[in-house]
Design an enzyme around this catalytic site. Structure first.
Site, PDB file in Angstrom:
ATOM      1  N   GLU A   1       0.833  -1.185   0.000  1.00 43.94           N
ATOM      2  CA  GLU A   1       0.000   0.000   0.000  1.00 43.94           C
ATOM      3  C   GLU A   1       0.880   1.252   0.000  1.00 43.94           C
ATOM      4  O   GLU A   1       1.719   1.440   0.878  1.00 43.94           O
ATOM      5  CB  GLU A   1      -0.878  -0.040   1.260  1.00 43.94           C
TER       6      GLU A   1
ATOM      7  N   ASP B   1      -0.885  -1.115   5.680  1.00 43.48           N
ATOM      8  CA  ASP B   1      -0.635  -0.466   6.963  1.00 43.48           C
ATOM      9  C   ASP B   1      -1.542  -1.015   8.056  1.00 43.48           C
ATOM     10  O   ASP B   1      -2.643  -1.486   7.786  1.00 43.48           O
ATOM     11  CB  ASP B   1      -0.895   1.044   6.837  1.00 43.48           C
TER      12      ASP B   1
ATOM     13  N   ASP C   1      -3.515   0.381  10.060  1.00 43.62           N
ATOM     14  CA  ASP C   1      -4.491   1.371  10.521  1.00 43.62           C
ATOM     15  C   ASP C   1      -5.823   1.126   9.806  1.00 43.62           C
ATOM     16  O   ASP C   1      -5.965   0.154   9.069  1.00 43.62           O
ATOM     17  CB  ASP C   1      -3.976   2.797  10.287  1.00 43.62           C
TER      18      ASP C   1
ATOM     19  N   ASP D   1      -7.324   2.660   7.366  1.00 44.03           N
ATOM     20  CA  ASP D   1      -7.226   2.663   5.910  1.00 44.03           C
ATOM     21  C   ASP D   1      -6.634   1.362   5.395  1.00 44.03           C
ATOM     22  O   ASP D   1      -7.110   0.789   4.421  1.00 44.03           O
ATOM     23  CB  ASP D   1      -6.348   3.836   5.432  1.00 44.03           C
TER      24      ASP D   1
END
Ligand code: 0RA
Length: 763
Positions: A443, A517, A519, A521
């Site tokens: 990503e 990641d 998180d 997102d």
């Protein structure tokens, strides 16, 4: 067996003139020759002499009983498997007729003729929907001819009669053995080991067929008794094919709660159809003709498909769900997620195809079509909400199909130029053997850059995907196919795309690793990618080629010790270990009590923190924890985690020496610490614990330098990878549907339900 026939022939040639007796004998010879034919070419009659043929014998007898049920005279069939290898079929039908047959020159009973003459069936019966012409329906005489022995007992006309046969030839008269008021037929036979390679019945094979028969003939009870190991099973489906469809759909998410049920009759053809859509992507249509599974389909299926496509299209246009002339739904579109059972009963079925499992009667197409057109339109009109769901699903399918077609054309066009067309963003590996090659899907460009530097370029390829583009609000999987990022991905993987067109043998990497990641997102993008793989490249998941990388969440330094930590749980465990070292309870207790106390306190703190993140202030939560009266008005109490808080606080208070009247007391490094709430205590302990430690939390892969990324996440020697299973991907697809779908309510529910779980993702 041939000796009987030869004897009969000799008898005939001995006669000088042709007498009436000779005619009888000629008749007899014909029969014996017929049975002889069955024994010399059994496969012609029952398909094979293997396990399938063996079971056909049972089906043949049972089918006769089922015919009685269809005619409305029988509702119970019992099948017994005996220890001696024989099988009994008992029904409570009218019983095979036992009177002397008027047209028979030998004045035999109808019973004997049914059991000895090939295709005697039609002579006596007015059975409208007998299963003749198919694989079954060869007649009881075939079963008789292929049995070492057979015994038939009929209850009819106030009598019980019996006759025995050996390899198809009567060895006894039709004897009256008792009186009864009941009616029915009992046939016991032992398959001939001279004919069959296998003579042992399989209970599973029979049970499967009986279950199918029970669905197809609602209200008919079939009992299977296996005397070989004292087992009994009963098959009875009051719901008929409606239950059939419901059972196939069990556990699946449905578009409408009850199956659509349609029946009708025209020109002696009876049609019965049950349909229910689920949210899945496959189609399952079972078709039967006179209770026989027509696995190759045929005219009834053709009629069904054409009516389904036409009816749904015209409903959608009439109700403004589809633009006339501009949009249309294909047959495949309207069948996505369908489960259907089609059962037709026709007087004279013609079976065609390689395995004789395809219906040939051309008139049936139109009949099924007309009945379905009329009654399905009515159902759609009467159930507009469900109708809309069905149309919307088909529209989704149409969009996905269009997008897949475009993407496929694209990959094809690129494919012509081979390797040179591999996308520029892909940093490929030199290894060409897919089983040794890995692809990291990363990503973001910056993480992509790190990964490209970090990788082992012999075996590891890196493809950066720009997350933002993927993560557009309400992205649909089919829309993804129009994104350049995804086209790049498809070209890089090399196996094509789409349900029909995917070619797993062309996949260029046998480890495809999603590296996103840690998180919210990242989780979104991972869900989206998993959904994409699930819907467009399922075989890739089935083969176990898809993985999720496990980048660390934290880097921790304490003195000289340096560690990477991958999960929140692991992080808490690490802090807990430090706490256990540095904290002592005021009263001497053993280590286990201390550790479990701290563990509970940490859990308490964790839940508290999550409430805090949701906007509840600690004092507010503490107030209501301490005052049960307040608990009535807050919605917070419906949350399960609140209950956990209460339980923990109760348990901690019970630990001896933790509490004086007001305060919780502990010792940290020989200093006595007091706190008047658990939350305060937790924070004081955390402060101390974190003092001596350097904690770095990685919010994104980009925060790691290439060496760190290699060491923690990419190095095959050290990393951990999660292999994605089909269930994982299915779940992602579900979450995706909820998060991105049009329905607001389930999305709200989902977010509320999972709000606490999201804590790991974003701080
Ligand atoms: C011929 C005619 C009739 C029934 C049957 C055969 C019959 C065959 C089997 C085989 C197993 N169970 C069976 N039950 C019935 C119709 C007789 C009538 O019209 O009464």
């Amino acid at each position: 067996m041939c000796c009987y026939a030869i004897k009969a022939i000799i008898l005939k040639t001995e006669g000088g003139r042709v007498t009436k007796e000779d005619t009888y004998k000629a008749e007899h010879i014909k029969i014996l020759k017929g049975l002889e034919g069955v024994r010399t070419r059994p496969a012609m009659y029952i398909g094979s002499t293997g396990i399938e043929g063996l079971h056909h014998l049972v089906y043949e007898v049972v089918d006769n009983s089922v015919d009685e049920a269809l005619a409305g005279f029988c509702n119970k069939i019992e099948v017994r498997l005996h220890k001696d290898g024989s099988c009994t079929v008992i029904d409570n039908g009218r019983g095979i007729p036992i009177e002397i047959h008027p047209d028979d020159p030998e004045r035999r009973t109808a019973l004997e003729i049914v059991l000895t003459e090939l295709h005697a069936g039609g002579k006596f019966e007015s059975k409208a929907y007998k299963v003749s012409g198919g694989l079954h329906g060869v007649g009881l005489s075939v079963v008789n001819a292929l049995s070492e022995w057979l015994e038939v007992e009929v209850q009819r006309d106030g009598k019980i009669v019996r006759q025995r046969y050996a390899r198809g030839i009567p060895v006894s008269e039709v004897e009256v053995i008792g009186q009864t008021e009941k009616t029915g037929t009992k046939i016991r036979f032992k398959p001939d080991p001279e004919i069959f390679e296998v003579t042992e019945f399989s209970r599973e094979i029979l049970a499967h067929r009986f279950k199918e028969l029970a669905y197809l003939n609602k209200g008919l009870k079939i009992i299977l008794v296996d005397e070989r190991d004292s087992y009994t099973e009963e098959f009875l489906k009051e719901g008929g094919i409606i239950s059939f469809v419901e059972d196939i759909n069990k556990g699946k998410k449905l578009l409408h709660p009850k199956p659509i049920y349609i029946t009708g009759q025209r020109d002696r053809v009876i049609v019965e159809i049950a349909i229910q859509y689920n949210e899945g992507y496959s189609e399952e249509i079972l078709t039967f003709v006179n209770n026989i599974n027509t696995k190759e389909g045929g005219t009834h299926l053709v009629g069904f498909k054409s009516a389904l496509t036409r009816t749904i299209n015209s409903y959608a246009i009439m109700n403004g769900l589809l633009k006339e002339g501009k949009e249309s739904l294909s047959g495949e579109d309207v069948r996505e997620g369908i489960v259907a059972v089609i059962s037709v009963k026709i007087p004279d079925p013609q079976f065609e195809g390689q395995t004789k499992m395809k219906l040939g009667n051309s008139e049936v197409k139109g009949i099924v079509e007309t009945i379905l057109n009329e009654k399905l339109s009515r159902w759609l009109e009467e159930n507009p909400n469900y109708a809309k769901k069905i149309v919307e699903k088909a529209k989704d399918a149409a969009r996905a199909r269009e997008a897949a077609k475009r993407a496929k054309e694209l990959t094809r066009r690129k494919g012509i130029l081979e390797d040179t067309t591999l996308p520029g963003k892909l940093a490929d590996c030199t290894e060409k053997d897919p089983s040794k090659a890995e692809l990291f899907i990363v990503e973001g460009d910056s993480a992509g850059g790190s990964a490209k530097q970090a990788r082992d370029r012999r075996t590891q390829a890196v493809l950066p995907l720009r997350g933002k583009i993927l993560n557009v609000e309400k992205a649909r999987v089919d829309k993804m196919l129009t994104s350049d990022e995804i086209k790049t991905l498809i070209t890089a993987i090399g196996g094509g795309v789409g349900k029909e067109n995917f070619e797993p043998e062309n996949i260029r990497y046998h480890k495809i690793i999603l590296m996103t990641d840690a998180d919210v997102d990242g989780a979104h993008i991972r869900t989206l990618l998993l959904t994409f793989f699930y819907r467009q490249m399922l075989p890739l998941i089935e083969k176990g080629y898809l993985y999720i990388a496990q980048p660390p969440l934290y880097r921790i330094k304490k003195g000289k010790l340096e560690r990477y930590i991958q999960t929140e749980d692991e992080f808490r465990e690490f802090l807990l270990d430090i706490a256990v070292d540095e904290i002592s309870l005021i009263e001497e207790t053993d280590l286990n009590i201390k550790k479990s106390f701290l563990r509970e306190l940490f859990e308490y703190g964790r839940i508290f923190e999550s409430f805090e993140r949701k906007g509840f202030s600690p004092s507010y939560i503490e107030n209501i924890l301490n005052d049960p009266k307040l608990q009535k008005n807050g919605e917070i109490f419906t949350l399960k985690d609140f209950e956990t808080l209460q339980n923990i606080s109760e348990r901690i208070s019970r630990i001896h020496g933790i509490k004086d009247e007001k305060n919780y007391i502990i010792r940290i490094k020989n200093e006595v610490i007091k706190a008047n709430s658990l939350w305060e205590l937790y924070n004081k302990i955390m402060d101390t614990v974190k003092k001596g430690v350097t904690i770095q939390r990685y919010k994104g892969l980009g925060e790691m330098n290439p060496e760190q990324l290699w060491e923690t996440t990419m190095d095959p020697e050290k990393r951990t990878l999660l292999q994605v299973t089909v269930e994982d991907a299915e779940k992602a697809n579900e979450i995706f549907t909820i998060l991105m779908g049009d329905e607001v309510e389930p999305r709200k529910d989902f977010i509320i339900k999972h709000a606490l779980e999201v804590r790991n993702l974003d701080i």
